[in-house]
Design a protein around this motif. Structure first.
Motif, mmCIF file in Angstrom:
data_model
loop_
_atom_site.group_PDB
_atom_site.id
_atom_site.type_symbol
_atom_site.label_atom_id
_atom_site.label_comp_id
_atom_site.label_asym_id
_atom_site.label_seq_id
_atom_site.Cartn_x
_atom_site.Cartn_y
_atom_site.Cartn_z
ATOM 1 N N GLY A 198 0.825 -1.209 0.000
ATOM 2 C CA GLY A 198 0.000 0.000 0.000
ATOM 3 C C GLY A 198 0.859 1.258 0.000
ATOM 4 N N ALA A 199 1.970 1.237 0.742
ATOM 5 C CA ALA A 199 2.877 2.391 0.754
ATOM 6 C C ALA A 199 3.512 2.587 -0.621
ATOM 7 C CB ALA A 199 3.960 2.194 1.818
ATOM 8 N N VAL A 200 3.893 1.492 -1.258
ATOM 9 C CA VAL A 200 4.496 1.593 -2.591
ATOM 10 C C VAL A 200 3.474 2.104 -3.609
ATOM 11 C CG1 VAL A 200 5.487 0.224 -4.486
ATOM 12 C CG2 VAL A 200 6.287 -0.118 -2.142
ATOM 13 N N MET A 201 2.248 1.588 -3.536
ATOM 14 C CA MET A 201 1.208 2.078 -4.455
ATOM 15 C C MET A 201 0.921 3.551 -4.224
ATOM 16 S SD MET A 201 -1.648 -0.866 -5.028
ATOM 17 C CE MET A 201 -1.742 -1.586 -3.416
ATOM 18 N N ARG A 202 0.893 3.965 -2.973
ATOM 19 C CA ARG A 202 0.626 5.378 -2.655
ATOM 20 C C ARG A 202 1.729 6.270 -3.202
ATOM 21 N NH1 ARG A 202 -1.689 9.532 -2.447
ATOM 22 N NH2 ARG A 202 -2.392 10.592 -0.587
ATOM 23 N N TRP A 203 2.957 5.748 -3.252
ATOM 24 C CA TRP A 203 4.095 6.512 -3.752
ATOM 25 C C TRP A 203 4.117 6.559 -5.277
ATOM 26 C CZ3 TRP A 203 9.283 4.129 -4.976
ATOM 27 C CH2 TRP A 203 10.204 5.097 -5.331
ATOM 28 N N THR A 246 2.250 11.441 4.501
ATOM 29 C CA THR A 246 1.735 10.855 5.742
ATOM 30 C C THR A 246 1.232 9.438 5.513
ATOM 31 O OG1 THR A 246 1.109 13.051 6.484
ATOM 32 C CG2 THR A 246 0.124 11.191 7.651
ATOM 33 N N ASP A 247 0.536 9.216 4.399
ATOM 34 C CA ASP A 247 0.066 7.862 4.097
ATOM 35 C C ASP A 247 1.236 6.903 3.897
ATOM 36 O OD1 ASP A 247 -2.613 8.467 4.277
ATOM 37 O OD2 ASP A 247 -2.890 8.744 2.126
ATOM 38 N N MET A 248 2.227 7.331 3.119
ATOM 39 C CA MET A 248 3.388 6.468 2.881
ATOM 40 C C MET A 248 4.116 6.158 4.184
ATOM 41 S SD MET A 248 4.929 8.060 -0.654
ATOM 42 C CE MET A 248 6.506 8.084 0.100
ATOM 43 N N LEU A 249 4.295 7.156 5.018
ATOM 44 C CA LEU A 249 4.981 6.956 6.290
ATOM 45 C C LEU A 249 4.192 6.007 7.198
ATOM 46 C CD1 LEU A 249 7.484 7.982 7.911
ATOM 47 C CD2 LEU A 249 5.916 9.600 8.972
ATOM 48 N N THR A 250 2.899 6.213 7.275
ATOM 49 C CA THR A 250 2.060 5.372 8.140
ATOM 50 C C THR A 250 2.047 3.927 7.663
ATOM 51 O OG1 THR A 250 0.658 7.269 8.614
ATOM 52 C CG2 THR A 250 -0.243 5.099 9.117
ATOM 53 N N TYR A 251 1.744 3.724 6.367
ATOM 54 C CA TYR A 251 1.715 2.355 5.837
ATOM 55 C C TYR A 251 3.082 1.700 5.945
ATOM 56 C CZ TYR A 251 -2.736 3.699 3.635
ATOM 57 O OH TYR A 251 -4.007 4.135 3.391
ATOM 58 N N GLY A 252 4.145 2.438 5.653
ATOM 59 C CA GLY A 252 5.490 1.879 5.681
ATOM 60 C C GLY A 252 5.951 1.495 7.079
ATOM 61 N N VAL A 253 5.767 2.395 8.047
ATOM 62 C CA VAL A 253 6.210 2.105 9.417
ATOM 63 C C VAL A 253 5.422 0.932 10.003
ATOM 64 C CG1 VAL A 253 6.229 3.018 11.776
ATOM 65 C CG2 VAL A 253 7.129 4.395 9.899
ATOM 66 N N LEU A 254 4.116 0.929 9.815
ATOM 67 C CA LEU A 254 3.317 -0.182 10.337
ATOM 68 C C LEU A 254 3.658 -1.496 9.646
ATOM 69 C CD1 LEU A 254 -0.173 1.498 10.820
ATOM 70 C CD2 LEU A 254 1.456 0.821 12.569
ATOM 71 N N GLY A 255 3.867 -1.461 8.330
ATOM 72 C CA GLY A 255 4.225 -2.669 7.593
ATOM 73 C C GLY A 255 5.557 -3.239 8.045
#
Length: 155
Positions: A96-101, A116-125
């Protein structure tokens, strides 16, 4: 003071107005937000991922892909394949972080700003994947300094 434009019977905000602008419409003199908002701004990249003529699921394929992978990971976890299920959940968030990017429009996968979306999805993943790799018994990933840290704090 005047009541904001709107359908009769709907609540409206009272705004101060000034002289008309070039088009003849009165403009607001205050920078305050109105009492009642009628619309919200879509996040950057929050447009449809496919054209409007496509069926609804196709327009929201990025969020459906992430949610499907998370659902499969939860099913694997429930079927006692804990480590692979949680790795799949973390990988879905990373995807999801990669798709958002990479994608210009991701539909409902866009919640906040792109960063913010990339950071949130990436850190949680990353956190979910690392924790699932370090889960007991027989961890696939051993970080030596964590054992020393736990020795002085918990044991």
């Amino acid at each position: 003071m005047r009541e904001a434009d709107g359908a009769e019977g709907e609540p409206g905000a009272l705004d101060a107005v000034s002289a008309p602008d070039a088009e003849g419409k009165p403009r607001r003199t205050t920078r305050r937000f109105p009492l009642f908002t009628r619309d919200t701004a879509r996040p950057e990249g929050g447009g449809r991922a496919a054209g409007g003529d496509a069926p609804a699921p196709a327009r929201q394929w990025p969020i459906l892909a992430v949610l499907s992978a998370v659902g499969l990971g939860l099913l694997l976890t429930a079927l006692d394949v804990f480590r692979l299920g949680t790795i799949l959940i973390g990988a879905a968030l990373l995807a999801g972080a990669v798709m958002r990017w990479m994608l210009p429009d991701v539909g409902m996968l866009a919640v906040r700003s792109r960063f913010t979306d990339m950071l949130t999805y990436g850190v949680l993943g990353v956190a979910i994947v690392l924790l699932s790799l370090m889960a007991q018994p027989n961890p696939w990933l051993v970080i030596p300094f964590l054992d020393d840290t736990l020795h002085f704090t918990v044991r």
